[in-house]
Design an enzyme around this catalytic site. Structure first.
Site, short mmCIF file in Angstrom:
data_model
loop_
_atom_site.label_atom_id
_atom_site.label_comp_id
_atom_site.label_asym_id
_atom_site.label_seq_id
_atom_site.Cartn_x
_atom_site.Cartn_y
_atom_site.Cartn_z
CG ASN A 293 7.32 6.26 7.32
OD1 ASN A 293 8.44 5.81 7.06
ND2 ASN A 293 6.41 5.58 8.00
CD GLU A 362 5.45 3.43 5.94
OE1 GLU A 362 4.48 4.15 5.62
OE2 GLU A 362 5.47 2.71 6.94
C1 FCB Z 1 1.67 5.26 6.66
C2 FCB Z 1 1.62 3.95 7.41
C3 FCB Z 1 1.52 2.73 6.51
C4 FCB Z 1 0.60 2.98 5.35
C5 FCB Z 1 0.94 4.25 4.64
C6 FCB Z 1 0.11 4.54 3.43
O1 FCB Z 1 1.24 6.29 7.48
O2 FCB Z 1 2.80 3.81 8.18
O3 FCB Z 1 1.13 1.66 7.30
O4 FCB Z 1 -0.70 2.96 5.78
O5 FCB Z 1 0.84 5.32 5.53
#
Ligand code: FCB
Length: 457
Positions: A293, A362
């Site tokens: 992420n 992410e």
């Molecule tokens: C990450 C999280 C997700 C969301 C994004 C913006 O850290 O995993 O749930 O809140 O940030």
């Protein structure tokens, strides 16, 4: 004009998490999670908002999967709520809870969207928190039990399993800064919680493979940030090294090397003795999949007063900010190439850890979107963000990192933890009064990228 094209089998997806989108917080036998408890305590969330209903995905999942189909997604990464399936965290299984995930998975498969299940995205059952939560080593065994229940039930259809989302955030924001549930503020506990979450990954990995009805891939999702010094002074550069150890190596070394750099901190020596047991780290380094992420970088300055790392993050000048973070697209390239070069510098000779598949699980940006007079959402900034980050992902691939896919955060606007409904991260706009969904311009842009497997810029 330049054009980038991704490999044919590149996976395009969106991500979401149970607590942030499902709602139905106490329906059909669901037990409370630590987030249910946390949001109901006044003062924890902006304007005391809750995710009791949020975007009601629990009831509207079919419509949402229809929208995913419209975007052309190959895959949907979502988390399952442990306390919906096992209200007490261990023991009794709530059939109605499992039924919901059955319906969700079946509908995704019907629309030819691959489900990527993540078993834990911050919402630990409250019943386990009452026994110490992640500070208690037994929670790791309970997590493995939950993993087997899920695999028994869904692995005939689900092939890809992520154990945790961002253990670092769960441990640190939940037990050190206290901004997240369960709202504790003890650094010692944060390290302990982190270790037990890591351990639970190893135990769940075994449990998932043992209960799976077909060969499955098991992975984890980590939040990684490049760390840069605020100045060229030796103090700032040393602080940056410590910050990098605390943010990145602390997460990567256990999974990719089977070791931990915790000993490098004075506090680590004490902690290590108190809760690390022989063989713990060896259990962790068997990843089929590493999810990354990426949101921003961390610019670091020496500060003697800050515990553990003697360093703090500063907000540098010069770049655009999203309202939550500095926007820094080059960082996604840096993170990908760093993982590859530092951990897999040469082809394996047989003794090293095998490289997992690498994916961005992410990446996204909050934009204060709204419906225009004609019902469109013109979120140019998100399109710019997406395209600049995808260019960097592609550059990392050209530099030799075998990135397998990209999941955007998020499919729809949703509940952003302690910040409530302020930040809108979705490719789909949600009117929080009516719960009506509208695909934003960025959603149409992303759909075209998926269709063409690339884009011009
Ligand atoms: C990450 C999280 C997700 C969301 C994004 C913006 O850290 O995993 O749930 O809140 O940030």
């Amino acid at each position: 004009m330049q054009k980038i094209t991704f490999p044919k089998d590149f996976i395009w997806g969106c991500a979401a998490s149970a607590y942030q989108v499902e709602g139905a917080w106490n329906e059909a036998g669901k037990g409370p999670s630590i987030w249910d408890t946390f949001v109901h305590k006044p003062g924890n969330i902006v304007d005391n908002q809750t995710a009791d209903v949020t975007v009601d995905h629990y009831h509207r999942y079919k419509e949402d999967i229809g929208l995913m189909k419209q975007l052309g997604l190959d895959a949907y990464r979502f988390s399952t709520s442990w306390s919906r399936v096992m209200p007490e965290g261990t023991g009794a299984v709530n059939k109605a809870g499992l039924d919901f995930y059955d319906r969700l998975v079946d509908e995704l498969l019907k629309q030819k969207i691959e489900p990527y299940i993540c078993l834990m995205h911050f919402d630990l059952p409250q019943a386990l928190q009452d026994k110490g939560g992640w500070i208690n080593r037994d929670t790791a065994n309970a997590f493995a039990e939950y993993a087997s229940v899920m695999a028994e039930h869904l692995s005939d259809r689900v092939k890809i399993w992520m154990t945790h989302n961002e253990p670092w955030v769960a441990a640190m924001a939940g037990h050190f800064s206290g901004e997240h549930a369960p709202g504790l503020t003890n650094p010692m506990d944060a390290f302990k919680a982190l270790h037990h979450i890591f351990l639970s990954h190893g135990l769940a990995d075994e449990a998932l493979r043992a209960s799976a009805k077909q060969p499955v891939k098991v992975g984890i999702t980590l939040n990684l940030n490049p760390v840069h010094p605020a100045s060229e002074s030796k103090r700032d550069r040393d602080a940056t090294r410590r910050m990098d150890t605390a943010l990145n190596r602390l997460q990567l070394d256990p999974f990719l090397k089977g070791t931990s750099p915790m000993q490098e901190f004075a506090i680590g020596k004490i902690l290590n003795k108190s809760f690390v047991k022989a063989g713990d780290f060896e259990k962790m380094h068997r990843l089929d999949l590493l999810g990354i992420n990426y949101y921003t970088r961390t610019v670091t300055k020496y500060d003697r007063k800050f515990p553990v790392v003697s360093a703090v993050q500063i907000q540098p000048e010069g770049n655009e900010y999203s309202g939550m973070w500095e926007i820094y697209p080059e960082g996604i390239f840096e993170v990908l190439t760093r993982v590859w070069k530092d951990y897999f510098p040469s082809p394996p000779t047989g003794t090293e850890v095998r490289a997992p598949e690498i994916m961005i699980t992410e990446n996204g940006v909050p934009v204060p979107d709204g419906l225009d007079f004609d019902g469109r959402v013109r979120d140019e900034r998100r399109i710019r963000y997406l395209s600049n980050h995808l260019i960097q992902v592609h550059l990392a691939m050209e530099a030799g990192v075998p990135v397998k896919g990209y999941f955007h955060w998020s499919l729809m606007d949703n509940f952003e933890w302690a910040l409530g409904y302020g930040p809108r991260f979705g490719l789909i706009y949600v009117d929080y009064q009516t719960l009506e969904r509208t695909i934003k311009d960025s959603g149409y842009w992303f759909a075209k990228v998926i269709q063409d497997n690339g884009f011009e810029f």
